[in-house]
Design an enzyme around this catalytic site. Structure first.
Site, mmCIF file in Angstrom:
data_model
loop_
_atom_site.group_PDB
_atom_site.id
_atom_site.type_symbol
_atom_site.label_atom_id
_atom_site.label_comp_id
_atom_site.label_asym_id
_atom_site.label_seq_id
_atom_site.Cartn_x
_atom_site.Cartn_y
_atom_site.Cartn_z
ATOM 1 N N TYR A 1 41.127 -54.296 7.730
ATOM 2 C CA TYR A 1 42.512 -53.942 8.702
ATOM 3 C C TYR A 1 43.732 -54.378 7.043
ATOM 4 O O TYR A 1 44.482 -53.600 7.060
ATOM 5 C CB TYR A 1 42.588 -54.856 9.595
ATOM 6 N N ASP B 1 54.280 -54.845 18.024
ATOM 7 C CA ASP B 1 54.688 -55.736 17.491
ATOM 8 C C ASP B 1 56.158 -55.680 17.021
ATOM 9 O O ASP B 1 56.142 -54.276 16.534
ATOM 10 C CB ASP B 1 53.439 -55.300 16.062
#
Length: 126
Positions: free
Chosen positions: A15, A39
């Protein structure tokens, strides 16, 4: 069979590598179709790969790198601290979030929550 700790840690490293050098579509492809992304924590939760790709599209036009600093995992969950450095025309911006991700048996991200606040962003002249 559930993923091993090593597999989860490798998925996190993948990732980070994709965030560092991939496109928003490549990053979103790491997520399950119905994954969630928050986020930073406390912001609107994005649901589904299309919303997640749109979220990451901000990185497509920015020269940025990501570096994994530490990772811990247990079961299908990982918590990791990393640094994102973005080079803008007139400044460099650095943030070091702590993300918590969950994965399915295929190591696809099923949820991500990024813990950071605006006060954690460091901007300096380039």
């Amino acid at each position: 069979m559930s993923p091993s700790t090593k597999q989860i840690r490798d998925a996190v490293a993948g990732y980070i590598a994709t965030v560092s050098s991939g496109t928003s579509a490549e990053i979103a492809a790491l997520y399950a179709e119905d994954a969630t992304l928050e986020d930073p924590v406390g912001s609107e939760i994005k649901v589904g790969r299309a919303q997640i790709e749109k979220f990451y599209s901000a990185l497509d036009s920015i020269d940025s790198t990501a570096e994994l600093l530490t990772v811990r995992s247990g079961g299908s969950t990982a918590a990791f601290h990393f640094r994102v450095t973005s080079h803008l025309p007139d400044q460099t911006v650095v943030v070091e979030p702590i993300d918590v991700m969950t994965f399915d048996d295929d190591l696809t991200i099923t949820s991500m929550r990024a813990v950071w606040a605006p006060e954690d962003v460091i901007a300096g002249q380039r």
